[in-house]
Design a protein around this motif. Structure first.
Motif, PDB file in Angstrom:
ATOM      1  N   VAL A 223      27.351  33.876  35.537  1.00  0.00           N
ATOM      2  CA  VAL A 223      27.874  34.513  36.749  1.00  0.00           C
ATOM      3  C   VAL A 223      27.530  35.994  36.715  1.00  0.00           C
ATOM      4  O   VAL A 223      27.938  36.716  35.799  1.00  0.00           O
ATOM      5  N   ARG A 224      26.776  36.457  37.707  1.00  0.00           N
ATOM      6  CA  ARG A 224      26.362  37.855  37.776  1.00  0.00           C
ATOM      7  C   ARG A 224      27.337  38.649  38.644  1.00  0.00           C
ATOM      8  O   ARG A 224      27.032  39.045  39.762  1.00  0.00           O
ATOM      9  N   ALA A 225      28.531  38.841  38.123  1.00  0.00           N
ATOM     10  CA  ALA A 225      29.569  39.589  38.836  1.00  0.00           C
ATOM     11  C   ALA A 225      30.592  40.068  37.806  1.00  0.00           C
ATOM     12  O   ALA A 225      30.677  39.518  36.707  1.00  0.00           O
ATOM     13  N   PRO A 226      31.359  41.104  38.115  1.00  0.00           N
ATOM     14  CA  PRO A 226      32.374  41.588  37.173  1.00  0.00           C
ATOM     15  C   PRO A 226      33.389  40.499  36.837  1.00  0.00           C
ATOM     16  O   PRO A 226      33.918  39.840  37.725  1.00  0.00           O
ATOM     17  N   GLN A 227      33.649  40.320  35.550  1.00  0.00           N
ATOM     18  CA  GLN A 227      34.626  39.330  35.096  1.00  0.00           C
ATOM     19  C   GLN A 227      35.726  39.935  34.235  1.00  0.00           C
ATOM     20  O   GLN A 227      36.820  39.395  34.162  1.00  0.00           O
ATOM     21  N   VAL A 228      35.424  41.056  33.566  1.00  0.00           N
ATOM     22  CA  VAL A 228      36.394  41.705  32.680  1.00  0.00           C
ATOM     23  C   VAL A 228      36.452  43.184  33.033  1.00  0.00           C
ATOM     24  O   VAL A 228      35.419  43.860  33.099  1.00  0.00           O
ATOM     25  N   GLU A 296      35.398  37.253  40.920  1.00  0.00           N
ATOM     26  CA  GLU A 296      35.249  36.588  39.629  1.00  0.00           C
ATOM     27  C   GLU A 296      36.024  37.272  38.501  1.00  0.00           C
ATOM     28  O   GLU A 296      35.888  36.890  37.341  1.00  0.00           O
ATOM     29  N   ILE A 297      36.815  38.288  38.825  1.00  0.00           N
ATOM     30  CA  ILE A 297      37.568  38.992  37.781  1.00  0.00           C
ATOM     31  C   ILE A 297      38.633  38.058  37.216  1.00  0.00           C
ATOM     32  O   ILE A 297      39.496  37.560  37.939  1.00  0.00           O
ATOM     33  N   ARG A 330      47.462  49.414  41.105  1.00  0.00           N
ATOM     34  CA  ARG A 330      46.505  49.259  42.210  1.00  0.00           C
ATOM     35  C   ARG A 330      45.325  48.386  41.775  1.00  0.00           C
ATOM     36  O   ARG A 330      44.819  47.581  42.557  1.00  0.00           O
ATOM     37  N   ILE A 331      44.879  48.563  40.539  1.00  0.00           N
ATOM     38  CA  ILE A 331      43.755  47.764  40.034  1.00  0.00           C
ATOM     39  C   ILE A 331      44.130  46.289  39.982  1.00  0.00           C
ATOM     40  O   ILE A 331      43.366  45.416  40.400  1.00  0.00           O
ATOM     41  N   ILE A 332      45.319  45.980  39.463  1.00  0.00           N
ATOM     42  CA  ILE A 332      45.760  44.576  39.381  1.00  0.00           C
ATOM     43  C   ILE A 332      45.864  43.973  40.771  1.00  0.00           C
ATOM     44  O   ILE A 332      45.435  42.824  41.003  1.00  0.00           O
ATOM     45  N   ARG A 333      46.417  44.733  41.712  1.00  0.00           N
ATOM     46  CA  ARG A 333      46.544  44.212  43.078  1.00  0.00           C
ATOM     47  C   ARG A 333      45.175  43.976  43.699  1.00  0.00           C
ATOM     48  O   ARG A 333      44.941  42.945  44.342  1.00  0.00           O
ATOM     49  N   ALA A 334      44.242  44.921  43.520  1.00  0.00           N
ATOM     50  CA  ALA A 334      42.907  44.777  44.114  1.00  0.00           C
ATOM     51  C   ALA A 334      42.127  43.631  43.483  1.00  0.00           C
ATOM     52  O   ALA A 334      41.306  42.990  44.139  1.00  0.00           O
ATOM     53  N   ALA A 335      42.379  43.360  42.179  1.00  0.00           N
ATOM     54  CA  ALA A 335      41.652  42.291  41.481  1.00  0.00           C
ATOM     55  C   ALA A 335      42.228  40.910  41.760  1.00  0.00           C
ATOM     56  O   ALA A 335      41.592  39.903  41.437  1.00  0.00           O
ATOM     57  N   SER A 336      43.410  40.849  42.344  1.00  0.00           N
ATOM     58  CA  SER A 336      44.055  39.555  42.612  1.00  0.00           C
ATOM     59  C   SER A 336      43.582  39.019  43.958  1.00  0.00           C
ATOM     60  O   SER A 336      44.354  38.896  44.912  1.00  0.00           O
ATOM     61  N   HIS A 337      42.287  38.716  44.024  1.00  0.00           N
ATOM     62  CA  HIS A 337      41.688  38.290  45.297  1.00  0.00           C
ATOM     63  C   HIS A 337      42.036  36.834  45.602  1.00  0.00           C
ATOM     64  O   HIS A 337      42.705  36.534  46.591  1.00  0.00           O
ATOM     65  N   LEU A 338      41.580  35.927  44.752  1.00  0.00           N
ATOM     66  CA  LEU A 338      41.904  34.508  44.920  1.00  0.00           C
ATOM     67  C   LEU A 338      43.004  34.075  43.964  1.00  0.00           C
ATOM     68  O   LEU A 338      43.718  33.107  44.226  1.00  0.00           O
ATOM     69  N   ARG A 339      43.105  34.766  42.848  1.00  0.00           N
ATOM     70  CA  ARG A 339      44.124  34.453  41.845  1.00  0.00           C
ATOM     71  C   ARG A 339      44.421  35.729  41.080  1.00  0.00           C
ATOM     72  O   ARG A 339      43.631  36.663  41.060  1.00  0.00           O
ATOM     73  N   ARG A 340      45.578  35.748  40.450  1.00  0.00           N
ATOM     74  CA  ARG A 340      45.945  36.919  39.654  1.00  0.00           C
ATOM     75  C   ARG A 340      45.266  36.814  38.296  1.00  0.00           C
ATOM     76  O   ARG A 340      45.417  35.812  37.593  1.00  0.00           O
TER      77      ARG A 340
END
Length: 588
Positions: A223-228, A296-297, A330-340
């Motif tokens: 997967v070519r996207a941020p994960q961590v 994909e985070i 704010r980072i946690i909220r922004a990263a919770s797109h489809l799941r936390r």
């Protein structure tokens, strides 16, 4: 369509008995959309200046959402609202289930909160035991691919062993192999289940490897996207984490091409916001989240999270008066797109002082970030097993300067860190100490030194061109440089209020002073290497230093007290020999 009136749900309970203890919340019931009123009514007692009586307190929170969402509402939200209204409810709401794990170098207390499940959790006895967590890892990070999209555990173990050899880790003498440290052995079987975790252990205990291994095990290289997302409180620690991730990335890529992933630090120029692993300070990352794809985070990591909280306190949230959210929130909220995403927080100190308002706010903020279900793994507060301590009693600051010159010139075996309480203005300031030798340099993490200058000095230190770095407490957490055999503390961390200038933190209780003493000393004796911590005292500080040794359970054979002669040398030859022997290469 006629709009239906919103339901009003009242949660009531019988009156509390007269007691100044923390009030208990009623059991959480399935809720419907609408307005929730939670009322606590105290008994007849509890008055007075020190009482916690609440005659009639009403807390109302507007709640919107579906019935399913409301049924899973977090107790943390109610606790936060109670705390805002003056009720210290968090301690009672966050009560967890405790167990302890014993290791050769101490024990780890494991506390589970909410419905966090770690059934059958056993600590790692060796790195080979990572295979026992593979089924949980697959369920957490690749349930549909059944593990085919993850880096194999065999490759992860091979990378750890190769990296350990490159970094000169100490092998266990009994089995002749590299073994996980206690915080690694205890937390990895938990974090690999996808469980939110707060980990706390002393400096040099191996915390970094605990969350770095979890990050590698969670990555899908295809997967070519941020994960961590990985955060630190300053660029020194950030560079160190980036270097560690890139070394393991290099080793894994050499083992197999399917293991390739990318690492980017937003602190660097031309950083790639689409890299697999993104490292940054919290404030910068919060500002860049608009350019980071959150889909994909799966993992958010914060190292030295207490420092991240404090250094960003003015940004808002519980930490300060900024009026907005804390950057990490704010980072946690922004990263919770489809799941936390899963959240891992690590630090050398997660404070437990119930009488300190700042500590209480930090613990409450940690709980809010974690959510209802998480695990706290806390190592026992003890000294590093391979560290020795020497306390030299001096008459005045001039005597301290002579003693430091003698120790660093005649008794030092490898490289050294020197910590001072002030940048300039005395015989024991950073500028005065750095001027004593051409091979000693001032080291700063503040605005007085550019990123380029800082990296040049750190490179010279690692390559041996400079063998002593002189700094304030700004460098006392997180810095890990191989070959540091000695730390010199120009004064004892005493329980007094100090200005937060030039890297100096507030130290207003004896416990805070002890913690800062440990942070400074922790620049040496890392990864089971030997190291010596030298502290220069005035005569009236001897009793406090003795109390530090008792609090850390340091055996008498690992510390010495001695007077300093007019020329700066220790008074007894036995202490001089002790200081040299404490730095000899090899594990104790």
């Amino acid at each position: 369509h006629q709009q239906q009136p919103r339901a009003r749900v009242h949660l009531r309970r019988p009156p509390l008995p007269p007691c100044p203890a923390v009030p208990r919340l009623p059991p959480l019931l399935p809720l419907r959309p609408g307005r929730v009123a939670c009322r606590e009514r105290g008994g007849a007692g509890g008055g007075g200046a020190g009482g916690a009586s609440i005659a009639a307190v009403a807390v109302e929170a507007e709640v919107h959402g579906t019935a399913d969402q409301l049924a899973g509402i977090q107790l943390a939200s109610l606790s936060a609202e109670l705390t805002k209204r003056g009720l210290p409810a968090a301690a009672d709401v966050r009560r967890g289930r405790l167990k302890s794990q014993q290791f050769k170098y101490g024990h780890i207390k494991i506390t589970t909160f909410g419905s966090a499940r770690i059934d059958g959790h056993e600590p790692l006895r060796s790195w080979n035991d990572l295979a026992n967590s593979d089924q949980f890892r697959i369920a957490a990070y690749d349930p549909h691919g059944r593990g085919s999209n993850l880096i194999t555990m065999e490759d992860v173990r091979a990378a750890i062993n190769t990296y350990a050899g490159e970094q000169n880790w100490e092998r266990d003498a009994a089995v002749g192999m590299y073994l996980p440290r206690p915080i690694q052995a205890s937390t990895l079987p938990i974090s690999l289940r996808g469980v939110n975790l707060v980990g706390s252990a002393e400096t040099g205990s191996g915390k970094t490897m605990a969350f770095v291994v979890t990050a590698i095990c969670a990555i899908n290289p295809a997967v070519r996207a941020p994960q961590v997302l990985m955060m630190a409180h300053n660029r020194a620690l950030l560079d160190q984490l980036a270097e560690e991730m890139r070394n393991l990335q290099r080793i894994l890529s050499a083992i197999g091409s399917r293991n390739a992933f990318t690492v980017a630090s937003l602190d660097e120029d031309n950083a790639n916001p689409g890299a697999t692993v993104i490292l940054s300070t919290a404030g910068r990352l919060a500002g860049k989240m608009g350019s980071v794809n959150p889909r994909e985070i799966r993992l958010i990591i914060a190292d030295e999270v207490d420092e991240i909280y404090t250094s960003n306190a003015d940004s808002g949230g519980r930490g300060g008066g900024g009026g907005g959210e804390h950057p990490v929130t704010r980072i946690i909220r922004a990263a919770s797109h489809l799941r936390r995403p899963q959240i891992l927080f690590f630090s050398a100190t997660i404070p437990e002082d119930a009488g300190d308002d700042a500590d209480t706010r930090l613990r409450q903020w940690l709980g809010d970030c974690m959510g209802r279900d998480y695990v706290l793994a806390r190592a026992s507060n003890r000294d590093v097993a391979t560290m020795c301590h020497t306390f030299l009693v001096c008459r005045d600051n001039h005597s301290k300067a002579l003693a430091a010159r003698h120790v660093l010139t005649d008794l030092k075996v490898g490289a050294a860190f020197v910590f001072c309480s002030s940048r300039q203005g005395s015989d024991v300031s950073v500028s005065s100490m750095a001027a004593m030798s051409n091979s000693w340099e001032e080291f700063s993490l503040g605005r007085d030194m550019t990123k380029k200058e800082w990296r040049q000095r750190m490179t010279k230190f690692k390559e041996g061109l400079v063998d002593v770095l002189v700094s304030t407490d700004a460098s006392s957490k997180g810095i890990d440089v191989p070959g540091v055999t000695m730390v010199v503390q120009m004064e004892l961390c005493r329980p007094v209020v100090r200005q937060r200038m030039g890297g100096i933190h507030y130290i207003h209780t004896p416990k805070k002073g002890l913690e800062q003493y440990q942070h400074r000393a922790g620049r040496t004796a890392r990864s089971l290497q030997k190291g010596l911590n030298v502290t220069l005292l005035f005569p009236d500080e001897v009793r406090e230093a003795e109390e530090f040794m008792r609090s850390l359970n340091v055996p008498s054979e690992r510390f010495r007290f001695d007077q300093v002669l007019p020329d700066g040398r220790p008074q007894t030859a036995e202490v001089t020999a002790f200081m040299r022997q404490a730095q000899e290469t090899g594990s104790s």
